[in-house]
Each structure stands twice: as C-alpha cells, then as structure tokens.
Write an enzyme that holds these catalytic residues in place. Structure first.
Site, PDB file in Angstrom:
ATOM      1  N   GLY A   1       0.826  -1.072   0.043  1.00  0.00           N
ATOM      2  CA  GLY A   1      -0.018   0.018   0.007  1.00  0.00           C
ATOM      3  C   GLY A   1       0.794   1.340  -0.042  1.00  0.00           C
ATOM      4  O   GLY A   1       2.099   1.190  -0.264  1.00  0.00           O
ATOM      5  N   ASN A   2       0.172   2.328   0.141  1.00  0.00           N
ATOM      6  CA  ASN A   2       1.108   3.587   0.262  1.00  0.00           C
ATOM      7  C   ASN A   2       0.396   4.510   1.347  1.00  0.00           C
ATOM      8  O   ASN A   2      -0.653   4.200   2.024  1.00  0.00           O
ATOM      9  CB  ASN A   2       1.039   4.240  -1.002  1.00  0.00           C
ATOM     10  CG  ASN A   2      -0.111   4.433  -1.334  1.00  0.00           C
ATOM     11  OD1 ASN A   2      -0.952   5.476  -1.072  1.00  0.00           O
ATOM     12  ND2 ASN A   2      -0.724   4.065  -2.635  1.00  0.00           N
ATOM     13  N   ARG A   3       1.177   5.737   1.596  1.00  0.00           N
ATOM     14  CA  ARG A   3       0.732   6.260   2.836  1.00  0.00           C
ATOM     15  C   ARG A   3      -0.433   7.392   2.383  1.00  0.00           C
ATOM     16  O   ARG A   3      -0.536   8.285   3.501  1.00  0.00           O
ATOM     17  CB  ARG A   3       1.938   7.179   3.370  1.00  0.00           C
ATOM     18  CG  ARG A   3       2.814   6.166   3.847  1.00  0.00           C
ATOM     19  CD  ARG A   3       4.055   6.906   4.345  1.00  0.00           C
ATOM     20  NE  ARG A   3       3.816   7.854   5.458  1.00  0.00           N
ATOM     21  CZ  ARG A   3       4.471   8.914   5.862  1.00  0.00           C
ATOM     22  NH1 ARG A   3       5.718   8.876   5.221  1.00  0.00           N
ATOM     23  NH2 ARG A   3       4.122   9.622   6.902  1.00  0.00           N
ATOM     24  N   SER A   4      -1.005   7.206   1.393  1.00  0.00           N
ATOM     25  CA  SER A   4      -2.009   8.418   0.984  1.00  0.00           C
ATOM     26  C   SER A   4      -3.310   8.164   2.057  1.00  0.00           C
ATOM     27  O   SER A   4      -3.860   7.223   2.278  1.00  0.00           O
ATOM     28  CB  SER A   4      -2.401   8.247  -0.318  1.00  0.00           C
ATOM     29  OG  SER A   4      -3.679   9.209  -0.739  1.00  0.00           O
TER      30      SER A   4
ATOM     31  N   ALA B   1      -4.106   7.549  -4.981  1.00  0.00           N
ATOM     32  CA  ALA B   1      -2.527   7.046  -5.304  1.00  0.00           C
ATOM     33  C   ALA B   1      -2.904   5.636  -5.573  1.00  0.00           C
ATOM     34  O   ALA B   1      -2.813   4.737  -4.469  1.00  0.00           O
ATOM     35  CB  ALA B   1      -1.651   7.504  -3.898  1.00  0.00           C
TER      36      ALA B   1
END
Ligand code: CTP
Length: 410
Positions: free
Chosen positions: A216-219, A283
């Site tokens: 995943g990502n930090r958005s 994102a």
C-alpha cells in the site's frame, strides 16, 4: 428564496447598499440589516427600515423588536440573544460595503458591534465586498486582512476599478454595482458548481499479498475528501471513489468503496460517463504482486521473494476514452528536483487538462497532514499555491478546474 443578513459599514458606497436591499427584496429574498455606528453617518437607518419594514440594529445590546426573525416569520415567545439569533437563521451574510476598519476587525475576530459579533457567530456563507480609497485598499495591512478572511473561507467580492469618491481620484476600490452584488450573492447561495457532476478519487489502493498483508502507500485521502467536501458545498453533484480512507463521508457526497487498483479502475470506468469533471487524487499502487496467496503465508526459510507486475494506468485509459466536454485533473507526487518539469511531461503523456503537483520531499505537508502546498500545472503554465488548509487548497484546485472546464466548453 433566501434569508440574507446585510452588514453595512462606514463608507461613501453605503448608499449602494440601499439599492442592493431594494433589488434583493424585489427578487424575493428576505433581508435584515445591521449597520456599524460610522455607517450611520453616511446613510440613515430609516432608509433601510422604510424598504424592509424591519428595524436596523447597530449595537449588540439593542433590543430587536423582531426577536431575531426575518420579515414574514413568526416571532418567538422568548427574547433571544440578538447577535446569535439573526445569524442562526440567515442563509448568507454579506458585508457591503466592507470598510478597511471593519475588514481589520473581522480578520482579527473583534466583536464590538452588532455587525462584528454576528459575523463571528455566523456559520452560513459569509461574503465581504471591500470598498475604499485605492491607497487604503492596496496598503499591506488591508491586503493581509483580506487574505486572512479568504483563507478562512470568506468569499471576497473584489472591488471594481474606476472613479473613486475623492475628487479626481481613479483606481481600485469601488463597490461593485448593486446588481453585480446580488448576482454574487445568488451564485454563493446556489453554489458556483451547481449543475456540475464531479467525480473524485481519494486514498491509496492496497494490493494483496495474502489475506492479511498488502502493498500500500501512505495516502490518507484527506486531499481528495477536502475536494469532494468543498465541491458538494459549492453545489456540485459529487461522487467520491474511496480507496481505504478512514475519514467520514462529507455531507451530500456519494461514496463508492474500493480496495485495489483494479477495483478503482472498474469503479472509475463505471462512473466516468456520468461526470463532467474528474479529479484523480487517489494514489493507485503502480505495482501489484503477480499472484496473491489465498491463505496467510507462513514465515519459512530465509526470505520471501515477491514478483511484482505493473498495474494499468487508470488515468491514461480514462483520458483516451473521454468525451469532449469532460475535464480531467491528475495529481502528481514528485520528490524534489525538477518536479514541475516532470509534472508537465505527465500532463501530456496522460492527456490531462491540469496536474496538481505536490512535492513529497517537504515533510510539513501532504499525506496525513491537514495542510498542503501544491503547484497547478497546465498547458498555459504553472501557478504555486502556498501552504494552507487542504480545504483552501481544494477551493483553488476547483476554481482552476472550473475555469479550464468553462474554457473548453466555449
Ligand atoms: N494514476 C493512475 N493509475 C495508476 C497510477 C497513477 O490513474 N496506475 C494517476 C494518479 O491518481 C495521479 C496520476 O496518475 O492522478 C499521477 O500518478 P503518479 O503515480 O505520479 O504517476 P505515474 O504515472 O505513476 O508516474 P511515476 O510514478 O513514474 O512518477
């Protein structure tokens, strides 16, 4: 029709407020007027009272014979607190003319009159129409006060340029004509995005490795949700496609939940035909595991190798099949260097109308922060928006997107 509270402060342009009241009343709106003490040196309360048939208030300690109601409403049995009652039921508060002194008080939260206390207590849309001599208007103190109000969501109706009250002087500072003021009020009541269908994507996608792990990502989705919230408040019909966002749905917004980039692509393809403006703030993961395990992977051996494959570029395929009249806005998280140059290349490669670029190397902004600073990049050039609350940035992004949307429709 709306209940409009009009605040009149001291300036020669106060006479135009009378015509505004006449026009607004003729258009079917219900009005009450509050005046500062100095505005009464320019124009009498009796003029407004004659047109409206309701008393004008100046001091917050004055008794209101109409007990905080607007013309035509039933009077409550109890005596309400004047400056709270009026703004509680107003749909909009317009201060016109807004003198330099009143703007300074409003920007600093001073509450020393009926007008200033009511303004402070008002949760409805607030508009100010500055009017003064051009040198007073361009003084850095006034400019800063106006900017402060703008940053807090107050709509500033820019003064017009022309002959000023003092003999022979010409410049910026004229109160717009009453009909122009009424038009701005009606746009604010209706919302300038009314009739526009807006699709926003927000958050970060998750690509499963197994049933409990993902890439995943930090958005956080904050920027996309701020855009969705402001667009809805400004009258648009808004859908937000949310990828793993732990934020409440903004009022009046239709929410569609997705998890992976493939889900997001599917939901976008479904919603795209029915939208006029797409703001792709999500994102999406650029890579996903080639396969994901149906069962939780056990810790075995010395390591784990994951084969990653690229995901499809959603924006690129949406722009390839977009119909004319649709405006596409992409987002780019760039890390230092010539971020603007890279964003401009992305704009062309993805066939977009606008790119909102944020520099993720600046740790004070972005991701989970409530503030952001971005650069808007279009074919016409770029403009930087300094660090501000995400709702303020959202408004500027929507302003620019709307401008481009309207230009393309001409
Ligand atoms: N985007 C998309 N589909 C993807 C990846 C990104 O639609 N699979 C969208 C994002 O929502 C964003 C824009 O494309 O609006 C830019 O995303 P970004 O990741 O910066 O661009 P990339 O094309 O992935 O370029 P790079 O990672 O090489 O900078």
């Amino acid at each position: 029709m709306a209940k409009i509270l009009l605040g009149v402060s001291g300036g020669i342009a106060a006479y135009k407020a009378v015509e505004f009241v006449r026009l607004a009343t003729a258009a079917g709106h219900s009005l009450r007027v509050v005046m500062t003490a100095s505005s009464r040196r320019f124009i009498g309360a009796a003029t407004f009272e004659g047109i409206l048939g309701s008393p004008v208030l100046t001091s917050e300690f004055e008794k209101d014979a109409m007990r905080g109601t607007f013309p035509g409403e039933e009077l409550p049995e109890h005596e309400p607190i004047g400056h709270l009652a009026l703004v509680e039921s107003a749909d909009l508060f317009l201060v016109a003319p807004a003198s330099a002194n009143t703007l300074a008080k409003l920007a600093h939260g001073q509450a020393d009159s009926m007008l200033t206390t009511s303004f402070l207590a008002c949760a409805a849309p607030r508009l100010v129409a500055p009017a003064m001599n051009d040198r007073m208007f361009s003084d850095p103190a006034t400019t800063a006060n106006i900017e402060t109000l703008r940053q807090r969501g107050v709509v500033v109706i820019d003064p017009a340029t022309g002959a000023l009250a003092s003999k022979g002087e010409y410049g910026v500072g004229r109160l717009p004509d009453p009909a122009g003021l009424l038009e701005r009020v009606e746009v604010a009541l209706r919302g300038d995005l009314s009739g526009l269908r807006v699709l926003v994507t927000a958050g970060g996608t998750r690509e499963p490795i197994d049933p409990v792990r993902f890439i995943g990502n930090r958005s956080s989705g904050r920027m996309g949700f701020a855009i969705a919230e402001r667009a809805a408040e400004r009258g648009a019909e808004v859908s937000v496609i949310a990828a793993n966002v732990a934020l409440p749905t903004p009022p009046g917004v239709n929410r569609i939940e997705v998890e992976t980039t493939a889900d997001l692509a599917g939901a976008c393809a479904d919603a795209m035909p029915g939208c006029d403006l797409l703001l792709m703030a999500a994102a999406p993961a650029d890579f996903r595991p080639a396969s994901s395990s149906a069962e939780k992977l056990q810790r075995e051996g010395d390591g784990l190798e994951l084969e990653l494959v690229p995901t499809a570029d959603i924006l690129e395929s949406l722009s390839a099949s977009a119909r004319s009249g649709q405006t596409l806005v992409g987002f780019a998280a760039e890390h230092g260097g010539d971020g603007e140059g890279r964003a401009a290349l992305k704009l062309r490669r993805k066939g977009l109308d606008l790119i909102v670029m944020n520099d993720v190397s600046d740790c004070r902004i972005g991701f989970d922060s409530r503030e952001n600073a971005v650069t808007l990049v279009s074919e016409k050039g770029s403009s930087r928006l300094d660090r501000a609350d995400k709702r303020v940035i959202a408004d500027r992004i929507l302003d620019r997107s709307l401008e481009i949307h309207r230009e393309s429709g001409d």
